[in-house]
Design a protein around this motif. Structure first.
Motif, PDB file in Angstrom:
ATOM      1  N   ASN A   1       2.559   1.529  -3.452  1.00 28.34           N
ATOM      2  CA  ASN A   1       1.667   2.123  -4.441  1.00 28.34           C
ATOM      3  C   ASN A   1       1.452   3.676  -4.054  1.00 28.34           C
ATOM      4  O   ASN A   1       1.297   4.279  -5.222  1.00 28.34           O
ATOM      5  CB  ASN A   1       0.574   1.413  -4.548  1.00 28.34           C
ATOM      6  N   ILE A   2       0.918   4.097  -3.049  1.00 27.22           N
ATOM      7  CA  ILE A   2       0.698   5.413  -2.676  1.00 27.22           C
ATOM      8  C   ILE A   2       1.725   6.233  -3.136  1.00 27.22           C
ATOM      9  O   ILE A   2       1.858   7.464  -3.603  1.00 27.22           O
ATOM     10  CB  ILE A   2       0.125   5.487  -1.313  1.00 27.22           C
TER      11      ILE A   2
ATOM     12  N   CYS B   1       2.249   6.829  -6.931  1.00 27.03           N
ATOM     13  CA  CYS B   1       1.241   7.521  -7.354  1.00 27.03           C
ATOM     14  C   CYS B   1       1.590   9.070  -6.830  1.00 27.03           C
ATOM     15  O   CYS B   1       1.463   9.923  -7.932  1.00 27.03           O
ATOM     16  CB  CYS B   1       0.125   7.005  -6.778  1.00 27.03           C
ATOM     17  N   LEU B   2       2.070   9.195  -5.909  1.00 26.53           N
ATOM     18  CA  LEU B   2       2.415  10.490  -5.455  1.00 26.53           C
ATOM     19  C   LEU B   2       3.237  11.117  -6.453  1.00 26.53           C
ATOM     20  O   LEU B   2       3.444  12.058  -7.083  1.00 26.53           O
ATOM     21  CB  LEU B   2       2.846  10.626  -4.108  1.00 26.53           C
TER      22      LEU B   2
ATOM     23  N   THR C   1      -5.650   1.204  -0.488  1.00 20.80           N
ATOM     24  CA  THR C   1      -4.963   1.463  -1.910  1.00 20.80           C
ATOM     25  C   THR C   1      -5.486   2.552  -2.768  1.00 20.80           C
ATOM     26  O   THR C   1      -4.942   3.393  -3.195  1.00 20.80           O
ATOM     27  CB  THR C   1      -4.754   0.187  -2.413  1.00 20.80           C
TER      28      THR C   1
ATOM     29  N   VAL D   1       1.016  -1.042   0.098  1.00 15.53           N
ATOM     30  CA  VAL D   1      -0.048   0.093  -0.122  1.00 15.53           C
ATOM     31  C   VAL D   1       0.851   1.222   0.117  1.00 15.53           C
ATOM     32  O   VAL D   1       0.746   1.927  -0.807  1.00 15.53           O
ATOM     33  CB  VAL D   1      -1.081   0.071   1.088  1.00 15.53           C
ATOM     34  N   ALA D   2       1.879   1.324   0.849  1.00 16.23           N
ATOM     35  CA  ALA D   2       2.871   2.447   0.781  1.00 16.23           C
ATOM     36  C   ALA D   2       3.350   2.608  -0.245  1.00 16.23           C
ATOM     37  O   ALA D   2       3.692   3.728  -0.547  1.00 16.23           O
ATOM     38  CB  ALA D   2       3.856   2.357   2.187  1.00 16.23           C
TER      39      ALA D   2
ATOM     40  N   THR E   1       5.370   0.722  -8.434  1.00 18.16           N
ATOM     41  CA  THR E   1       4.085   0.486  -7.985  1.00 18.16           C
ATOM     42  C   THR E   1       3.897  -1.015  -8.499  1.00 18.16           C
ATOM     43  O   THR E   1       4.567  -1.286  -9.437  1.00 18.16           O
ATOM     44  CB  THR E   1       3.073   1.476  -8.740  1.00 18.16           C
TER      45      THR E   1
ATOM     46  N   THR F   1      -8.354   4.646  -2.535  1.00 18.03           N
ATOM     47  CA  THR F   1      -8.288   6.049  -2.186  1.00 18.03           C
ATOM     48  C   THR F   1      -7.003   6.856  -1.944  1.00 18.03           C
ATOM     49  O   THR F   1      -6.825   7.933  -2.105  1.00 18.03           O
ATOM     50  CB  THR F   1      -9.229   6.118  -0.911  1.00 18.03           C
ATOM     51  N   GLY F   2      -5.887   5.980  -1.341  1.00 13.45           N
ATOM     52  CA  GLY F   2      -4.651   6.464  -1.248  1.00 13.45           C
ATOM     53  C   GLY F   2      -3.931   7.156  -2.280  1.00 13.45           C
ATOM     54  O   GLY F   2      -3.418   8.129  -2.552  1.00 13.45           O
ATOM     55  N   ALA F   3      -4.138   6.153  -3.432  1.00 12.02           N
ATOM     56  CA  ALA F   3      -3.305   6.020  -4.646  1.00 12.02           C
ATOM     57  C   ALA F   3      -4.051   7.324  -5.519  1.00 12.02           C
ATOM     58  O   ALA F   3      -3.257   8.125  -6.080  1.00 12.02           O
ATOM     59  CB  ALA F   3      -3.428   4.869  -5.488  1.00 12.02           C
TER      60      ALA F   3
ATOM     61  N   ALA G   1      -3.041  10.565  -3.964  1.00  5.87           N
ATOM     62  CA  ALA G   1      -1.825  10.843  -4.019  1.00  5.87           C
ATOM     63  C   ALA G   1      -1.615  11.346  -5.335  1.00  5.87           C
ATOM     64  O   ALA G   1      -0.746  12.429  -5.489  1.00  5.87           O
ATOM     65  CB  ALA G   1      -0.923   9.642  -3.603  1.00  5.87           C
TER      66      ALA G   1
END
Length: 120
Positions: A41-42, A45-46, A102, A38-39, A78, A104-106, A109
């Motif tokens: 991928n976020i 994406c950032l 994942t 998750v970290a 990612t 919503t965070g991605a 980001a």
């Protein structure tokens, strides 16, 4: 160099992908947990958002920069395949939380990254 030859694009994507995948391997080796995915991928994406936002303001940027950084490095960093497998392995409520975090965070980001990139 307006439109680089396809072989150049393929080479820079492959080189960037190797760097990104190596970085992801380092993160998940140091933090062997599903939440590391998750970290990663976020964070990826950032970074994609920052890169694309920054490049959108620079039409004179080298044409191989975007495929190298966004597609290669960030694409290699990612991982949708690991995300999919881990979602199936978790199952139930844990899988729903994992998918929600994942996605919503991605998306958040990328949006934040675009804002940051366009302002730099």
């Amino acid at each position: 160099m307006i439109n680089p030859p396809r072989r150049h694009v393929i080479c820079v994507v492959a080189a960037g992908g190797a760097l990104g995948a190596g970085a992801r391997y380092g993160v998940v080796t140091a933090w062997p947990d599903v939440w590391a995915t998750v970290a990663v991928n976020i964070a990826g994406c950032l970074l994609i958002g920052v890169i694309l936002g920054w490049l959108s303001r620079r039409p004179d940027a080298h044409p191989l920069l975007r495929p190298f950084l966004a597609t290669g490095v960030c694409g290699g960093f990612t991982t949708f395949s690991t995300f999919a497998v881990q979602t199936l392995e978790l199952g139930g409520v844990a899988a729903l939380a994992y998918v929600a975090a994942t996605v919503t965070g991605a998306l958040g980001a990328v949006w934040l990254g675009l804002i940051i990139g366009q302002r730099s």
